[in-house]
Design a protein around this motif. Sequence first.
Motif, mmCIF file in Angstrom:
data_model
loop_
_atom_site.group_PDB
_atom_site.id
_atom_site.type_symbol
_atom_site.label_atom_id
_atom_site.label_comp_id
_atom_site.label_asym_id
_atom_site.label_seq_id
_atom_site.Cartn_x
_atom_site.Cartn_y
_atom_site.Cartn_z
ATOM 1 N N GLU A 14 0.831 -1.203 0.000
ATOM 2 C CA GLU A 14 0.000 0.000 0.000
ATOM 3 C C GLU A 14 0.869 1.258 0.000
ATOM 4 N N VAL A 15 2.108 1.135 0.504
ATOM 5 C CA VAL A 15 3.090 2.220 0.456
ATOM 6 C C VAL A 15 4.383 1.648 -0.115
ATOM 7 N N GLY A 58 1.729 -2.857 10.583
ATOM 8 C CA GLY A 58 0.640 -3.557 9.917
ATOM 9 C C GLY A 58 0.235 -2.975 8.580
ATOM 10 N N VAL A 59 1.056 -2.069 8.029
ATOM 11 C CA VAL A 59 0.771 -1.482 6.717
ATOM 12 C C VAL A 59 1.593 -2.220 5.673
ATOM 13 N N PRO A 60 0.979 -2.892 4.712
ATOM 14 C CA PRO A 60 1.755 -3.579 3.669
ATOM 15 C C PRO A 60 2.640 -2.586 2.925
ATOM 16 N N SER A 61 3.944 -2.847 2.924
ATOM 17 C CA SER A 61 4.892 -1.897 2.349
ATOM 18 C C SER A 61 5.786 -2.589 1.341
ATOM 19 N N PRO A 129 9.554 1.784 -11.534
ATOM 20 C CA PRO A 129 8.671 1.054 -12.453
ATOM 21 C C PRO A 129 7.834 1.979 -13.326
ATOM 22 N N ALA A 130 7.311 1.425 -14.408
ATOM 23 C CA ALA A 130 6.418 2.199 -15.273
ATOM 24 C C ALA A 130 5.080 2.438 -14.585
ATOM 25 N N ARG A 131 4.622 1.463 -13.786
ATOM 26 C CA ARG A 131 3.390 1.595 -13.015
ATOM 27 C C ARG A 131 3.679 1.221 -11.565
ATOM 28 N N TRP A 132 3.083 1.978 -10.656
ATOM 29 C CA TRP A 132 3.370 1.774 -9.241
ATOM 30 C C TRP A 132 2.404 0.801 -8.586
ATOM 31 N N GLN A 133 1.137 0.858 -8.948
ATOM 32 C CA GLN A 133 0.123 -0.060 -8.421
ATOM 33 C C GLN A 133 0.123 -0.085 -6.899
ATOM 34 N N THR A 134 -0.017 1.094 -6.314
ATOM 35 C CA THR A 134 -0.026 1.236 -4.865
ATOM 36 C C THR A 134 -0.823 2.479 -4.518
#
Length: 310
Positions: A14-15, A58-61, A129-134
């Motif tokens: 998520e970050v 607990g934040v997916p990083s 990356p070209a796309r972050w998806q986050t």
Amino acid sequence: MDHKTRQTRIEPAEVVCVGEALWDLIAPEGIPLERAKLLRRVPGGGAVNTATALARLGVPSGLCAAVGDDALGRGLRDEVAAAGVDVSRLALGAARTGLMFAAIERGEARFLGYRQGDIEARALAAATPARWQTRVVHFTGIAPVRGAVGAVARAAASARREGCAVSVDANARPRMWPRAERAAGEPGAGVRGWFRLLGEADLVKCSVGDLDVLGTTARALRDRLRPEATLVVTDGARATLVLGPGGERSVAPRPVRPLDPTGAGDAFCAGMLASLVWQERAAWADATLMLRAVARGHDVARAWVRRKRG
């Protein structure tokens, strides 16, 4: 359990934290580097510290960085992954894995780096990356290396177009900043590119020490940001200054006796981002929300400096 197996169990980030990944080699407490016989090896660097602290909260990083395709780089990758951080954006290449020697004496940290700054910066730029998806992309310790920092600024702009919130921790390293250019009033392409990166940010964190390295003031730096952006200026144990669309506020941290101050600013950023990550980007301009985030940052940094790494 191999590296690939560990990664399949980690949630999508998520970050994503972008910047330094290196090994900290830490002398026993109270022993100067000149006399240290044994050193602890701990994953370090602003991006690693922030991503690791987020995972603990607990934040997916995730981590976007560049290290050497060698034993040190692969070992660093695997240890960060074992801490619960997504390392799918970590590039292994020709850039030598950085080493930072540290000694903690009377609560103060002394550092000695073995780094290839320009090579690291260009490898990092190539790794974006070209796309972050986050949801959030966090940049930290980005050096003003000509060409490389411009590419990182474009990556930040791409993240904004994708709908990501963008945060930047100035984390300015004195030896990486061309003071002569600033003194002459003619910043080079690298410095201009670095300020373009700040221009993409919804949140910028810097310390009073960073402002000194940058040769500017909090208000002058705030004037360079987007109108809806917030600048957060920390000053150690003193009150943190928050300059945003709603004006200026200050938030005082609770006192703490640090055991290991290394990475406290990174933990502070993790606390802020943990408070902001689930909010829509437009909400980051809300003063009340940002003040709560700063208070969370203080709490996380306080817990961070009270623990011993090892």
